[in-house]
Design an enzyme around this catalytic site. Structure first.
Site, PDB file in Angstrom:
ATOM      1  CD  GLN A  11      -3.040  -0.548   2.322  1.00  0.00           C
ATOM      2  OE1 GLN A  11      -3.862   0.346   2.146  1.00  0.00           O
ATOM      3  NE2 GLN A  11      -2.975  -1.217   3.461  1.00  0.00           N
ATOM      4  CB  ILE A  37      15.175  -6.323   3.087  1.00  0.00           C
ATOM      5  CG1 ILE A  37      13.849  -6.805   3.683  1.00  0.00           C
ATOM      6  CG2 ILE A  37      14.940  -5.359   1.929  1.00  0.00           C
ATOM      7  CD1 ILE A  37      13.025  -5.679   4.296  1.00  0.00           C
ATOM      8  CE1 TYR A  61       4.779 -13.395   8.371  1.00  0.00           C
ATOM      9  CE2 TYR A  61       3.516 -12.323  10.109  1.00  0.00           C
ATOM     10  CZ  TYR A  61       3.790 -13.431   9.335  1.00  0.00           C
ATOM     11  OH  TYR A  61       3.048 -14.579   9.527  1.00  0.00           O
ATOM     12  CB  THR A  62       1.485  -6.197   7.681  1.00  0.00           C
ATOM     13  OG1 THR A  62       1.119  -6.773   6.427  1.00  0.00           O
ATOM     14  CG2 THR A  62       2.611  -5.186   7.464  1.00  0.00           C
ATOM     15  CB  THR A 101       2.876  -0.689  13.850  1.00  0.00           C
ATOM     16  OG1 THR A 101       1.495  -0.947  14.143  1.00  0.00           O
ATOM     17  CG2 THR A 101       3.715  -1.575  14.743  1.00  0.00           C
ATOM     18  CG  ASP A 102      -1.534   1.316  15.916  1.00  0.00           C
ATOM     19  OD1 ASP A 102      -1.050   0.613  14.994  1.00  0.00           O
ATOM     20  OD2 ASP A 102      -2.746   1.274  16.212  1.00  0.00           O
ATOM     21  CE1 TYR A 126       3.193  -5.875  12.014  1.00  0.00           C
ATOM     22  CE2 TYR A 126       1.712  -4.694  13.484  1.00  0.00           C
ATOM     23  CZ  TYR A 126       2.487  -4.732  12.347  1.00  0.00           C
ATOM     24  OH  TYR A 126       2.564  -3.620  11.541  1.00  0.00           O
ATOM     25  CD1 TRP A 151      -5.594   1.321  13.312  1.00  0.00           C
ATOM     26  CD2 TRP A 151      -7.658   2.136  13.049  1.00  0.00           C
ATOM     27  NE1 TRP A 151      -6.294   1.057  14.454  1.00  0.00           N
ATOM     28  CE2 TRP A 151      -7.566   1.542  14.325  1.00  0.00           C
ATOM     29  CE3 TRP A 151      -8.855   2.726  12.670  1.00  0.00           C
ATOM     30  CZ2 TRP A 151      -8.634   1.505  15.219  1.00  0.00           C
ATOM     31  CZ3 TRP A 151      -9.915   2.702  13.562  1.00  0.00           C
ATOM     32  CH2 TRP A 151      -9.817   2.087  14.817  1.00  0.00           C
TER      33      TRP A 151
END
Length: 288
Positions: A11, A37, A61-62, A101-102, A126, A151
């Site tokens: 994205q 990577i 990795y999400t 990330t949050d 995560y 988000w």
């Protein structure tokens, strides 16, 4: 300035590819097929041989739930690979822009926007992998800007907006959790901020004074339920009955933060940026 973008097919990478058309910098866009990577030697050779001045690491990795079953892989991609990039760009005396990330928060209760200096407390694999990535980047000694975001949505790939557009057009009724609060963030807005940071670095690269961690999301906050309702209303999918439910009614492997609204004062003051409200950003995305 020559900029390497990893994870270029995701994205954020896709939005950055679009936005880079108006930039004066030269971009090299790669994904795992062009550059793994996780391979430290390959990363170093690529960065040195291409005379890279800055790296934007959009790779990661999400899959939050899958990470609970394969934390080793999440750590390899989100932490070890981030360190590979940091060490490679350090050799070039360049800048790493690394996306976090949050999810590094959640283990401690919050009820007001979370600043960069708050002690992280991830709830799951995560979040732990992303937090370790932050720490490895910081420990590498390279110049870096770590951007914590949340988000993400866009016209590219898989995301909550696309899922809700589909479900609210196909189903008469859906349930969406109403007790998790955060801030939807358009990846195109984040891409624009990254370009601002790259321009700033290009003008101050000799002794870059702005190394550190910054929060970036769009403005405002909402629950996933409120976000789903806004998506359906904006798209005109009004025949679907969207009903709120609690997190414990929607079981998943990974625990999510109940409140992860991020304080963006630091990035606004440092880089002089204006941030769109998530509702405005949603309209922009749907138009595209």
């Amino acid at each position: 300035m020559k900029v390497l973008v990893t994870g270029a097919n995701g994205q954020l990478g896709s939005c950055l590819r679009l936005a880079s058309g108006n930039s004066s910098h030269e971009f090299i866009f790669t994904d795992v097929a062009e550059l793994d990577i996780c391979d430290a030697l390959r990363v170093r050779d690529f960065v040195v041989s291409n005379s890279v001045d800055a790296i934007v690491n959009c790779a990661g990795y999400t899959n939050v739930d899958a990470a609970e079953d394969d934390e080793a892989l999440a750590l390899r991609i989100n932490a070890d690979a981030a360190e590979n990039l940091a060490l490679a760009i350090k050799e070039r005396d360049g800048l790493l822009v690394h996306i976090s990330t949050d999810y590094v928060f959640g283990g401690e209760a919050h009820s007001s926007p979370i600043g960069e200096d708050e002690e992280p407390a991830p709830l799951g694999a995560y979040g732990r992998s992303k937090l370790l990535g932050e720490r490895k980047v910081a420990a590498s000694g390279c110049k870096y800007v770590i951007l914590r975001t949340a988000w993400l949505f866009s016209e590219f790939g898989k995301n909550f907006v696309k899922t809700m557009l589909r479900l609210t057009s196909e189903r008469p009724q859906i349930q969406v959790v109403c007790d998790q609060n955060g801030t939807p963030t358009y990846a195109g807005d984040l891409a624009a901020v990254i370009l601002t940071i790259l321009d700033d670095y290009s003008a101050n690269s000799a002794a870059y004074p702005r190394t550190g961690i910054y929060n970036y999301t769009d403005e405002g906050s909402c629950s996933w339920y409120e976000f789903a309702c806004a998506i359906a209303e904006e798209a005109g999918n009004l025949s679907c009955d969207i009903r709120p439910c609690r997190t414990d009614e929607y079981p998943s492997k990974a625990r999510r933060p109940a409140y992860s609204v991020l304080d963006k004062s630091k990035i606004k003051n440092t880089f002089g940026i204006a941030i769109p409200h998530w509702t405005t950003a949603l309209k922009t995305c749907l138009e595209k």
